[in-house]
Design a protein around this motif. Structure first.
Motif, mmCIF file in Angstrom:
data_model
loop_
_atom_site.group_PDB
_atom_site.id
_atom_site.type_symbol
_atom_site.label_atom_id
_atom_site.label_comp_id
_atom_site.label_asym_id
_atom_site.label_seq_id
_atom_site.Cartn_x
_atom_site.Cartn_y
_atom_site.Cartn_z
ATOM 1 N N LYS A 160 0.829 -1.205 0.000
ATOM 2 C CA LYS A 160 0.000 0.000 0.000
ATOM 3 C C LYS A 160 0.867 1.259 0.000
ATOM 4 C CE LYS A 160 -1.731 1.644 3.745
ATOM 5 N NZ LYS A 160 -2.508 1.866 4.978
ATOM 6 N N GLY A 161 1.874 1.268 0.844
ATOM 7 C CA GLY A 161 2.754 2.434 0.908
ATOM 8 C C GLY A 161 3.489 2.685 -0.393
ATOM 9 N N MET A 162 3.987 1.611 -1.008
ATOM 10 C CA MET A 162 4.681 1.751 -2.292
ATOM 11 C C MET A 162 3.741 2.297 -3.367
ATOM 12 S SD MET A 162 6.643 -1.929 -2.190
ATOM 13 C CE MET A 162 6.677 -1.988 -3.970
ATOM 14 N N SER A 163 2.504 1.759 -3.403
ATOM 15 C CA SER A 163 1.541 2.183 -4.423
ATOM 16 C C SER A 163 1.167 3.648 -4.262
ATOM 17 C CB SER A 163 0.282 1.311 -4.348
ATOM 18 O OG SER A 163 0.608 -0.052 -4.488
ATOM 19 N N ALA A 164 0.948 4.059 -2.997
ATOM 20 C CA ALA A 164 0.592 5.450 -2.733
ATOM 21 C C ALA A 164 1.727 6.384 -3.134
ATOM 22 C CB ALA A 164 0.242 5.624 -1.258
ATOM 23 N N THR A 165 2.960 5.971 -2.822
ATOM 24 C CA THR A 165 4.126 6.796 -3.153
ATOM 25 C C THR A 165 4.274 6.967 -4.664
ATOM 26 O OG1 THR A 165 5.262 6.012 -1.170
ATOM 27 C CG2 THR A 165 6.623 7.022 -2.887
ATOM 28 N N MET A 166 3.982 5.897 -5.418
ATOM 29 C CA MET A 166 4.112 5.941 -6.876
ATOM 30 C C MET A 166 2.899 6.573 -7.548
ATOM 31 S SD MET A 166 7.078 4.723 -7.670
ATOM 32 C CE MET A 166 6.865 4.464 -9.422
ATOM 33 N N SER A 193 -6.182 10.766 19.058
ATOM 34 C CA SER A 193 -5.541 12.055 18.953
ATOM 35 C C SER A 193 -5.954 12.970 20.085
ATOM 36 C CB SER A 193 -5.888 12.619 17.595
ATOM 37 O OG SER A 193 -5.999 13.958 17.626
ATOM 38 N N ASN A 194 -7.251 12.955 20.463
ATOM 39 C CA ASN A 194 -7.717 13.804 21.565
ATOM 40 C C ASN A 194 -7.084 13.388 22.881
ATOM 41 O OD1 ASN A 194 -9.321 15.186 19.822
ATOM 42 N ND2 ASN A 194 -11.155 13.938 20.186
ATOM 43 N N VAL A 195 -7.039 12.063 23.119
ATOM 44 C CA VAL A 195 -6.448 11.582 24.362
ATOM 45 C C VAL A 195 -4.973 11.924 24.404
ATOM 46 C CG1 VAL A 195 -5.922 9.517 25.682
ATOM 47 C CG2 VAL A 195 -8.133 9.735 24.586
ATOM 48 N N SER A 196 -4.318 11.784 23.256
ATOM 49 C CA SER A 196 -2.898 12.072 23.196
ATOM 50 C C SER A 196 -2.622 13.515 23.565
ATOM 51 C CB SER A 196 -2.369 11.767 21.786
ATOM 52 O OG SER A 196 -1.032 12.113 21.675
ATOM 53 N N SER A 197 -3.413 14.446 23.048
ATOM 54 C CA SER A 197 -3.166 15.845 23.348
ATOM 55 C C SER A 197 -3.480 16.158 24.796
ATOM 56 C CB SER A 197 -4.007 16.724 22.410
ATOM 57 O OG SER A 197 -5.376 16.439 22.588
ATOM 58 N N ALA A 210 5.736 12.322 2.978
ATOM 59 C CA ALA A 210 5.156 10.979 3.083
ATOM 60 C C ALA A 210 6.171 9.924 2.633
ATOM 61 C CB ALA A 210 3.885 10.883 2.250
ATOM 62 N N VAL A 211 6.998 10.252 1.637
ATOM 63 C CA VAL A 211 8.023 9.333 1.165
ATOM 64 C C VAL A 211 9.060 9.092 2.249
ATOM 65 C CG1 VAL A 211 9.842 8.963 -0.540
ATOM 66 C CG2 VAL A 211 7.669 9.997 -1.231
ATOM 67 N N ARG A 212 9.473 10.186 2.940
ATOM 68 C CA ARG A 212 10.453 10.036 4.027
ATOM 69 C C ARG A 212 9.855 9.230 5.170
ATOM 70 N NH1 ARG A 212 14.183 10.496 0.652
ATOM 71 N NH2 ARG A 212 14.257 12.500 -0.411
ATOM 72 N N ALA A 213 8.574 9.459 5.454
ATOM 73 C CA ALA A 213 7.917 8.697 6.517
ATOM 74 C C ALA A 213 7.860 7.214 6.144
ATOM 75 C CB ALA A 213 6.513 9.245 6.751
ATOM 76 N N ASP A 243 -3.046 8.354 7.822
ATOM 77 C CA ASP A 243 -2.919 9.810 7.760
ATOM 78 C C ASP A 243 -1.523 10.225 7.321
ATOM 79 O OD1 ASP A 243 -5.518 10.147 8.503
ATOM 80 O OD2 ASP A 243 -5.102 10.515 10.626
ATOM 81 N N ILE A 244 -0.518 9.490 7.782
ATOM 82 C CA ILE A 244 0.864 9.818 7.415
ATOM 83 C C ILE A 244 1.076 9.615 5.917
ATOM 84 C CG2 ILE A 244 3.275 9.091 7.674
ATOM 85 C CD1 ILE A 244 2.674 8.520 10.611
ATOM 86 N N GLU A 245 0.542 8.507 5.386
ATOM 87 C CA GLU A 245 0.719 8.233 3.956
ATOM 88 C C GLU A 245 0.015 9.272 3.087
ATOM 89 O OE1 GLU A 245 -0.693 4.270 3.643
ATOM 90 O OE2 GLU A 245 1.231 3.359 4.170
ATOM 91 N N GLN A 246 -1.044 9.872 3.617
ATOM 92 C CA GLN A 246 -1.781 10.901 2.877
ATOM 93 C C GLN A 246 -1.297 12.310 3.238
ATOM 94 O OE1 GLN A 246 -5.968 10.156 3.574
ATOM 95 N NE2 GLN A 246 -5.745 7.974 3.101
ATOM 96 N N GLU A 247 -0.148 12.371 3.940
ATOM 97 C CA GLU A 247 0.489 13.626 4.350
ATOM 98 C C GLU A 247 -0.425 14.476 5.231
ATOM 99 O OE1 GLU A 247 2.435 15.806 1.275
ATOM 100 O OE2 GLU A 247 3.838 14.180 0.820
ATOM 101 N N LYS A 248 -1.278 13.816 6.018
ATOM 102 C CA LYS A 248 -2.147 14.534 6.960
ATOM 103 C C LYS A 248 -1.449 14.638 8.314
ATOM 104 C CE LYS A 248 -6.455 13.050 4.710
ATOM 105 N NZ LYS A 248 -7.726 12.289 4.877
ATOM 106 N N PHE A 249 -0.270 15.225 8.308
ATOM 107 C CA PHE A 249 0.475 15.477 9.544
ATOM 108 C C PHE A 249 1.427 16.633 9.280
ATOM 109 C CE2 PHE A 249 3.279 12.891 7.085
ATOM 110 C CZ PHE A 249 4.564 13.094 7.547
#
Length: 688
Positions: free
Chosen positions: A49-55, A144-148, A188-191, A213-219
């Motif tokens: 999945k990660g490879m496909s998203a990156t390409m 995410s809410n608990v984390s914050s 996202a590629v570096r992640a 979220d990381i793969e979609q650069e939502k960070f």
């Protein structure tokens, strides 16, 4: 970044992951409770999945993501596998393979997979397990809410248990915080490179934000990870910082006490996880050995370090082999000239060149040799699907998958074996009711074997099914005009068996997706023959059929014994020779009109090579003593009469194309050091 530069690498690695997914899903189908297999499947799906998203292949990544969601529930023991889930995942794999093949052909990798996605979503929404409702994981937003609120990334009960077990067994558990440079264009590629490093050396248990979220650069430019690793703390930090555009990597080693604090914070903040704890406890016990075993063995299946292996285009290897073949011919010529001139310095130089080129030859040949496992590993899935569609029970037993063949042969042998296996499943193995009525076990068995014999590799496809019905085959052959009624009466059992290789021949009662169109075994025979091989059939009605495919080990360079028949020179592959010797005329026995000799207390046939090849100026019948070469084919031996031994030599095997196609005994030709051409004998063709 030029993505086209990485397309070839993406295709190769995608095919590897798809094959791994197929193999592990088949293993899981036979061992549905073995969650360590699920972890391997999840890891392959996640990487793909990660490879496909990156390409930029979004459809491929989206389907893999849906499959990953189902696998995530299974690996966390919140969903149990059943036949519907297996069938849906296999359909998803078929779709992924079709997308990758589309990309190979220059397409975009897009496909309509709405029905498969709908089935996967039904699986996710349905109550497959009693634990689904109570053990539901917290959402990304909740985490995410608990984390914050607490200032730390929180763990659920299952994740805490996995990490605690790892700590207790002496494995390294880390909390890793990664910061990517703010000028990075493709964060996202570096992640992905960070996750790839962590997963090659252990297992990622949780990340914040989520992997999706990381793969979609939502960070932003920072994310945190809990990971179990086989690396030491300093080594892990060093390798993370070596990744391009990573600003910082804070690696904290966790112990049981610090882990307990995080788990308590999670319990206080996420009430639903506390309520799920009583049902989660037995799940942890059930999977106790799996996570530890998985991480402990991580270094074994991990990819080799960068720079240790490279992928080479097969055309480059072909060019290298052709150049070396020319070098070998010149080397043999130099050896002959050196023996004639008899200068010590020239002889020593040629001998040194011979040793070096022999080592080089060994390396070049090994570069081209590939285990037949690369072909065999696609068949378990195929047999599973065929058996299911025909409502049959079939076991596939593979032996000798480590046997190596030349890459050129490997690339061509796949399709013929597919036809033979499909024929065995459809025509060979009976239905469950038929097998029980015949006094057999309800599960049929197909054996797929590979083994070396001399300078050849034999691949056998054998099943314990119904066997070949000779009367039915003859009736069909006469009806289709393959043979006349007069010819049919003269055919032996082996010749009747070989009729099924006739073009357009089929004994199927009706046309189906699997057989009945008269296309298949004739293609098998022509393909194998074009590779310099041969195929034979051995069948007993009611007990089963065995197809035996003989293939040349390599299509390039072999060691051979050079012999003479009068004025003509021939080469016999050294790997087929058992021994050489001399026999007297009175030692020859005559059994039922055939010449035989006694060899090591066994009577073996004596073959006149001069008569087989119609040698114009040598006849061993007039000789008092004759030199012989004892050759073997599997367990069978035979002695071949020759005129004179010249000696051993490395020869370059050249195909004859359309020449001498009517002589099965000749497998090719070679150019000798003196410039003359010598034909190469195929000993397997002399032993029936």
């Amino acid at each position: 970044m030029d993505m086209n530069a990485y397309l070839s690498m993406f295709i190769d690695e995608s095919n590897d992951h798809l094959q791994s997914l197929n193999e592990n899903l088949l293993r899981l189908e036979s061992e549905p409770e073995e969650l360590s297999i699920v972890q391997n499947i999840f890891r392959s799906a996640h990487t793909l999945k990660g490879m496909s998203a990156t390409m930029g292949f979004e459809d491929l990544a989206a389907l893999t993501h849906e499959m990953e969601n189902v696998l995530d529930l299974v690996r966390n023991s919140k969903l149990k596998m059943d036949s519907f889930i297996f069938d849906t995942l296999f359909k998803g794999l078929d779709a992924l393979e079709a997308m990758v093949q589309d990309i190979v052909g220059g397409g975009t990798g897009k496909a309509d997979v709405t029905s498969i996605v709908a089935s996967l979503q039904i699986i996710l929404k349905s109550d497959y397990s009693a634990n689904n409702a109570s053990a539901a994981p917290t959402t990304a937003a909740d985490s995410s809410n608990v984390s914050s609120a607490s200032g730390a990334m929180l763990l659920d009960e299952f994740q805490s248990s996995i990490l605690l077990q790892s700590i207790e067994t002496g494995l390294n558990v880390y909390h890793v915080q990664i910061t990517i440079r703010d000028n990075c264009m493709l964060k996202a590629v570096r992640a992905y490179m960070v996750f790839d490093l962590l997963e090659r050396n252990g297992e990622v248990i949780k990340s914040d934000p989520s992997v999706q979220d990381i793969e979609q650069e939502k960070f932003d430019f920072t994310f945190t990870v809990f990971t179990i690793s086989t690396l030491a703390q300093e080594d892990l930090q060093t390798q993370l910082l070596n990744i391009s555009e990573i600003e910082s990597a804070d690696v904290t080693l966790l112990d049981a006490e610090s882990l307990a604090v995080l788990s308590q914070s999670s319990a206080a903040a996420a009430i639903e996880v506390v309520e799920a704890a009583p049902t989660a406890a037995p799940i942890v016990v059930k999977t106790e050995a799996a996570p530890n075993e998985r991480v402990a063995k991580a270094p074994a299946p991990a990819s080799p370090p960068g720079g240790r292996t490279i992928r080479v285009d097969i055309e480059r290897l072909d060019t290298l082999m052709n150049l070396f073949s020319e070098l070998l011919i010149d080397r043999v010529r130099l050896e002959q000239l050196a023996s004639e001139i008899k200068r010590n310095d020239l002889t020593e130089t040629v001998e040194h060149m011979t040793r070096v080129s022999s080592d080089l030859q060994s390396i070049v040949l090994k570069l081209r040799m590939v285990p037949v496992d690369s072909v065999f590993n696609r068949f378990p899935r195929m047999i599973r699907d065929l058996a299911k569609s025909l409502d049959k029970k079939i076991d596939l037993v593979i032996t000798g998958a480590e046997t190596e063949l030349d890459r050129t042969v490997i690339d061509e042998i796949g399709d013929p074996l597919v036809h033979l296996l499909r024929n065995s499943v459809d025509h060979g193995i009976e239905t469950v009711d038929e097998r029980i009525a015949a006094g057999k076990s309800e599960t049929g068995t197909i054996y797929l074997r590979a083994y070396h014999s001399g300078n050849h590799v034999f691949i056998e496809v054998e099943e314990d099914g119904r066997g070949i019905h000779h009367e039915r085959v003859l009736k069909t052959a006469i009806k289709n005009g393959v043979v006349t009624e007069e010819q049919a009466k003269l055919l032996s059992a082996d010749e009747i068996n070989m009729l099924i290789f006739a073009a357009g021949f089929s004994t199927a009662d009706k046309i189906s997706d699997i057989s009945g169109r008269g296309v298949g075994l004739d293609v098998v025979r022509s393909k194998i023959t074009s590779l310099g091989g041969n195929v034979t059939i051995d069948s007993v009605f009611g007990r089963g059929t065995k197809f035996s495919v003989q293939l040349p080990l390599t299509l390039s360079i072999i060691s051979a014994m050079l012999i003479k028949l009068g004025s003509e020179k021939y080469a016999i592959p050294l790997s087929s020779i058992v021994e050489t010797g001399i026999i007297r005329k009175e030692q020859i026995l005559h059994v039922h009109g055939n010449k035989m000799i006694e060899f090591r207390n066994v009577i073996i046939p004596l073959v006149s090579l001069s008569k087989v090849l119609e040698s114009p100026d040598f006849n061993e019948d007039v000789e008092d003593e004759t030199e012989i070469v004892v050759v073997r084919k599997g367990e069978k031996w035979a002695a071949i009469t020759v005129d004179e031994f010249i000696g051993q030599s490395e020869i370059v095997l050249k195909t004859l194309g359309k020449y001498l196609t009517n002589i099965e005994t000749i497998s090719g030709a070679t150019i000798l050091g003196d410039g003359y051409v010598a034909l190469i004998i195929d000993p397997n063709a002399l032993i029936k």
